[in-house]
Design a protein around this motif. Structure first.
Motif, short mmCIF file in Angstrom:
data_model
loop_
_atom_site.label_atom_id
_atom_site.label_comp_id
_atom_site.label_asym_id
_atom_site.label_seq_id
_atom_site.Cartn_x
_atom_site.Cartn_y
_atom_site.Cartn_z
N ILE A 49 0.86 -1.18 0.00
CA ILE A 49 0.00 0.00 0.00
C ILE A 49 0.90 1.23 0.00
O ILE A 49 1.74 1.39 0.88
CB ILE A 49 -0.93 0.02 1.23
N VAL A 50 0.73 2.07 -1.03
CA VAL A 50 1.56 3.26 -1.18
C VAL A 50 0.68 4.49 -0.99
O VAL A 50 -0.35 4.63 -1.66
CB VAL A 50 2.22 3.30 -2.58
N HIS A 51 1.08 5.36 -0.08
CA HIS A 51 0.37 6.60 0.19
C HIS A 51 1.28 7.75 -0.23
O HIS A 51 2.39 7.87 0.28
CB HIS A 51 0.07 6.77 1.69
N ASN A 52 0.84 8.58 -1.15
CA ASN A 52 1.60 9.79 -1.47
C ASN A 52 0.65 10.92 -1.78
O ASN A 52 -0.53 10.72 -2.03
CB ASN A 52 2.63 9.57 -2.58
N LYS A 53 1.17 12.14 -1.73
CA LYS A 53 0.32 13.32 -1.87
C LYS A 53 -0.18 13.52 -3.29
O LYS A 53 -1.23 14.11 -3.50
CB LYS A 53 1.09 14.56 -1.41
N ILE A 54 0.55 13.04 -4.28
CA ILE A 54 0.17 13.28 -5.67
C ILE A 54 -0.92 12.31 -6.13
O ILE A 54 -1.95 12.70 -6.65
CB ILE A 54 1.39 13.18 -6.59
N ASN A 55 -0.70 11.01 -5.92
CA ASN A 55 -1.62 9.98 -6.44
C ASN A 55 -2.59 9.43 -5.41
O ASN A 55 -3.38 8.56 -5.73
CB ASN A 55 -0.82 8.83 -7.04
N GLY A 56 -2.52 9.88 -4.18
CA GLY A 56 -3.39 9.34 -3.14
C GLY A 56 -2.90 7.98 -2.68
O GLY A 56 -1.71 7.74 -2.56
N THR A 57 -3.80 7.05 -2.44
CA THR A 57 -3.45 5.72 -1.96
C THR A 57 -3.67 4.69 -3.06
O THR A 57 -4.71 4.67 -3.69
CB THR A 57 -4.32 5.35 -0.74
N GLU A 58 -2.65 3.87 -3.27
CA GLU A 58 -2.73 2.79 -4.24
C GLU A 58 -2.32 1.50 -3.54
O GLU A 58 -1.46 1.52 -2.67
CB GLU A 58 -1.78 3.03 -5.41
N SER A 59 -2.93 0.39 -3.93
CA SER A 59 -2.52 -0.89 -3.36
C SER A 59 -2.35 -1.92 -4.47
O SER A 59 -3.02 -1.86 -5.49
CB SER A 59 -3.52 -1.38 -2.31
N ARG A 60 -1.43 -2.82 -4.23
CA ARG A 60 -1.15 -3.93 -5.15
C ARG A 60 -1.03 -5.20 -4.32
O ARG A 60 -0.46 -5.19 -3.24
CB ARG A 60 0.16 -3.73 -5.90
N THR A 61 -1.56 -6.27 -4.85
CA THR A 61 -1.47 -7.56 -4.18
C THR A 61 -0.85 -8.57 -5.14
O THR A 61 -1.19 -8.59 -6.31
CB THR A 61 -2.87 -8.05 -3.75
#
Length: 76
Positions: A57-69
């Motif tokens: 789970i990646v949280h950053n200010k530009i793209n918001g939150t993304e998750s990969r499984t």
């Protein structure tokens, strides 16, 4: 160890969750990354051989939150 590389650069908070195939959480680690990769070592040597589920789970200010499984296979 496991090397996790990101396609974008920049500041980001990263959560790495490892679960067994039944969904039971084995490990949860948080990182702060300032470049395009992290090297993940925590708890990997303690895993028994088998198949696990890796959730990133990646949280950053530009793209918001993304998750990969993805599937994680541990061998001796």
């Amino acid at each position: 160890h496991m090397n996790i590389k990101f396609s974008d650069r920049g500041l980001k908070n990263v959560s790495v969750i490892i679960s067994d195939i039944t969904g039971r959480q084995i490990s949860h680690s948080n990182f702060f990354s300032v470049n395009d990769q992290i090297v993940f070592n925590e708890g990997l040597s303690e895993l028994n051989p088998g198949t696990y589920v890796l959730t990133l789970i990646v949280h950053n200010k530009i793209n918001g939150t993304e998750s990969r499984t993805s599937k994680l296979i541990v061998r001796n």
